[in-house]
Scaffold this motif. Sequence first.
Motif, PDB file in Angstrom:
ATOM      1  N   THR A  73       0.853  -1.193   0.000  1.00  0.00           N
ATOM      2  CA  THR A  73       0.000   0.000   0.000  1.00  0.00           C
ATOM      3  C   THR A  73       0.885   1.238   0.000  1.00  0.00           C
ATOM      4  N   ARG A  74       0.242   2.377  -0.213  1.00  0.00           N
ATOM      5  CA  ARG A  74       1.031   3.617  -0.249  1.00  0.00           C
ATOM      6  C   ARG A  74       0.224   4.781   0.312  1.00  0.00           C
ATOM      7  N   PHE A  75       0.980   5.791   0.733  1.00  0.00           N
ATOM      8  CA  PHE A  75       0.375   7.067   1.104  1.00  0.00           C
ATOM      9  C   PHE A  75       1.088   8.089   0.231  1.00  0.00           C
ATOM     10  N   ALA A  76       0.307   8.981  -0.402  1.00  0.00           N
ATOM     11  CA  ALA A  76       0.893   9.837  -1.450  1.00  0.00           C
ATOM     12  C   ALA A  76       0.504  11.299  -1.259  1.00  0.00           C
ATOM     13  N   PRO A  77       1.025  11.949  -0.229  1.00  0.00           N
ATOM     14  CA  PRO A  77       0.655  13.344   0.018  1.00  0.00           C
ATOM     15  C   PRO A  77       1.379  14.332  -0.891  1.00  0.00           C
ATOM     16  N   SER A  78       0.774  15.510  -1.045  1.00  0.00           N
ATOM     17  CA  SER A  78       1.414  16.616  -1.764  1.00  0.00           C
ATOM     18  C   SER A  78       1.969  17.594  -0.737  1.00  0.00           C
ATOM     19  N   PRO A  79       3.223  18.005  -0.875  1.00  0.00           N
ATOM     20  CA  PRO A  79       3.818  18.909   0.114  1.00  0.00           C
ATOM     21  C   PRO A  79       3.422  20.371  -0.115  1.00  0.00           C
ATOM     22  N   ILE A 131       5.925  11.295  -2.553  1.00  0.00           N
ATOM     23  CA  ILE A 131       5.712  12.734  -2.444  1.00  0.00           C
ATOM     24  C   ILE A 131       5.209  13.224  -3.801  1.00  0.00           C
ATOM     25  N   GLU A 132       3.979  13.720  -3.837  1.00  0.00           N
ATOM     26  CA  GLU A 132       3.368  14.121  -5.107  1.00  0.00           C
ATOM     27  C   GLU A 132       3.581  15.624  -5.316  1.00  0.00           C
ATOM     28  N   ASP A 133       4.695  15.933  -5.952  1.00  0.00           N
ATOM     29  CA  ASP A 133       5.128  17.330  -6.061  1.00  0.00           C
ATOM     30  C   ASP A 133       5.336  17.773  -7.505  1.00  0.00           C
ATOM     31  N   SER A 170       0.520  15.036 -15.369  1.00  0.00           N
ATOM     32  CA  SER A 170      -0.650  15.467 -14.595  1.00  0.00           C
ATOM     33  C   SER A 170      -0.843  14.470 -13.459  1.00  0.00           C
ATOM     34  N   TYR A 171      -1.729  14.814 -12.542  1.00  0.00           N
ATOM     35  CA  TYR A 171      -2.033  13.911 -11.425  1.00  0.00           C
ATOM     36  C   TYR A 171      -2.363  12.507 -11.937  1.00  0.00           C
ATOM     37  N   HIS A 172      -3.315  12.411 -12.886  1.00  0.00           N
ATOM     38  CA  HIS A 172      -3.790  11.098 -13.323  1.00  0.00           C
ATOM     39  C   HIS A 172      -2.660  10.243 -13.892  1.00  0.00           C
ATOM     40  N   ALA A 205       0.736  10.623 -13.532  1.00  0.00           N
ATOM     41  CA  ALA A 205       1.824  10.346 -12.591  1.00  0.00           C
ATOM     42  C   ALA A 205       1.419   9.283 -11.568  1.00  0.00           C
ATOM     43  N   VAL A 206       0.195   9.394 -11.058  1.00  0.00           N
ATOM     44  CA  VAL A 206      -0.279   8.438 -10.055  1.00  0.00           C
ATOM     45  C   VAL A 206      -0.342   7.016 -10.635  1.00  0.00           C
ATOM     46  N   THR A 207      -0.823   6.910 -11.853  1.00  0.00           N
ATOM     47  CA  THR A 207      -0.975   5.576 -12.458  1.00  0.00           C
ATOM     48  C   THR A 207       0.391   4.942 -12.701  1.00  0.00           C
ATOM     49  N   THR A 265      -5.190   2.505  -1.435  1.00  0.00           N
ATOM     50  CA  THR A 265      -6.183   2.991  -0.482  1.00  0.00           C
ATOM     51  C   THR A 265      -6.142   4.513  -0.539  1.00  0.00           C
ATOM     52  N   ARG A 266      -7.306   5.129  -0.605  1.00  0.00           N
ATOM     53  CA  ARG A 266      -7.381   6.591  -0.619  1.00  0.00           C
ATOM     54  C   ARG A 266      -8.820   6.994  -0.358  1.00  0.00           C
ATOM     55  N   GLY A 267      -9.032   8.285  -0.164  1.00  0.00           N
ATOM     56  CA  GLY A 267     -10.355   8.778   0.187  1.00  0.00           C
ATOM     57  C   GLY A 267     -11.358   8.580  -0.941  1.00  0.00           C
ATOM     58  N   ASP A 306     -13.296  10.586  -2.142  1.00  0.00           N
ATOM     59  CA  ASP A 306     -13.364  11.740  -3.055  1.00  0.00           C
ATOM     60  C   ASP A 306     -12.596  11.465  -4.353  1.00  0.00           C
ATOM     61  N   LEU A 307     -11.711  10.460  -4.333  1.00  0.00           N
ATOM     62  CA  LEU A 307     -10.936  10.150  -5.538  1.00  0.00           C
ATOM     63  C   LEU A 307     -11.491   8.943  -6.295  1.00  0.00           C
ATOM     64  N   PHE A 308     -12.681   8.479  -5.870  1.00  0.00           N
ATOM     65  CA  PHE A 308     -13.269   7.285  -6.500  1.00  0.00           C
ATOM     66  C   PHE A 308     -13.391   7.442  -8.019  1.00  0.00           C
TER      67      PHE A 308
HETATM   68  N1  GLU Z   1      -1.662  13.350  -3.780  1.00  0.00           N
HETATM   69  C1  GLU Z   1      -3.063  13.159  -3.609  1.00  0.00           C
HETATM   70  C2  GLU Z   1      -3.550  14.037  -2.471  1.00  0.00           C
HETATM   71  O1  GLU Z   1      -2.778  14.675  -1.822  1.00  0.00           O
HETATM   72  C3  GLU Z   1      -3.428  11.714  -3.326  1.00  0.00           C
HETATM   73  C4  GLU Z   1      -3.379  10.889  -4.556  1.00  0.00           C
HETATM   74  C5  GLU Z   1      -3.897   9.475  -4.439  1.00  0.00           C
HETATM   75  O2  GLU Z   1      -3.995   8.932  -3.328  1.00  0.00           O
HETATM   76  O3  GLU Z   1      -4.156   8.898  -5.486  1.00  0.00           O
HETATM   77  O4  GLU Z   1      -4.725  14.103  -2.230  1.00  0.00           O
END
Ligand code: GLU
Length: 287
Positions: A9-15, A45-47, A193-195, A197-199, A211-213, A215-217
């Motif tokens: 799993t991962r956690f991917a925050p933006s700084p 780190i999603e920067d 872009s987000y889409h 890079a994340v993929t 796993t993520r919120g 809101d990103l479904f």
């Molecule tokens: N970087 C995104 C955020 O800060 C999360 C991306 C993801 O979990 O797919 O909300």
Amino acid sequence: MIQSSVPVTRFAPSPTGYLHLGHAHSALFAWRSARAAGGRFVLRIEDIDVSRCRPEFEAAILEDLAWLGLDWETPVRRQSDHMDDYGAALDRLEAQGLLYPCFCSRAEASRVASAPHDADRPALYPGTCRKLPLAERAGLRADGRAFALRLDSGAAAARTGPLSWTDRRRGRIAADALALGDVVLARKDIPTSYHLAVTVDDALQGVTLVTRGEDLFESTHVHRMLQALLDLPAPEYDHHALLLGADGKRLAKRDRAATLRALREAGKTPAETRALAGFADGRVDAR
Ligand code: GLU
């Protein structure tokens, strides 16, 4: 690409600010989903938007997560270090004839012709530049006009055929290739872009359970299609409910009182903070 036999799993925050309780909830959720099954947990780190990101926020993220009691594998993947990977993915999509340049301004892109749309759903890009005559497109490029690259979602859907993914909460979900319309895969100012890079990153980091919120479904429809187009494995998904503030609204980075820093400064312990983040027993190692 080798898929792990234990969950990753991962956690991917933006700084772009300090982590708050909502982030703590997501991070703990991901961490526990891996550890409960003997799996691995990675950070990213999603920067890509360097103008909004700051090194001190990145350092604070690592410090706050460690304080909360989490650990992760190293090296941590920082997206801005890997622009070549996103460029290679764009080249593959371009070679399949699935991208087109979009010269629209932000305001033009969000103006939806006359079609009424669901208030809960963002207006989809009407495809203006997809319909541009080739000569006009070439002229704008020759003039040096800045452009984004969009995915021709209709053409992409025709290429992939029906797709689906497994969501732990909702079961088997049929991917709707048109859910978000012709999404931007390379911005005017940033060559990804987000889409995209994340993929790419979820695959390169060997993530088997995203796993993520919730809101990103809707984004997962796009990510599933990109996985198929780029021959990447399809992870399992678990979109969790968002942690809400006392006012019933979702937490935002501007809610200073809910940041992990503020809670720590106010004397909260990590266990108390984990409990506030929705892990009521406060234990980080609970199964
Ligand atoms: N970087 C995104 C955020 O800060 C999360 C991306 C993801 O979990 O797919 O909300």
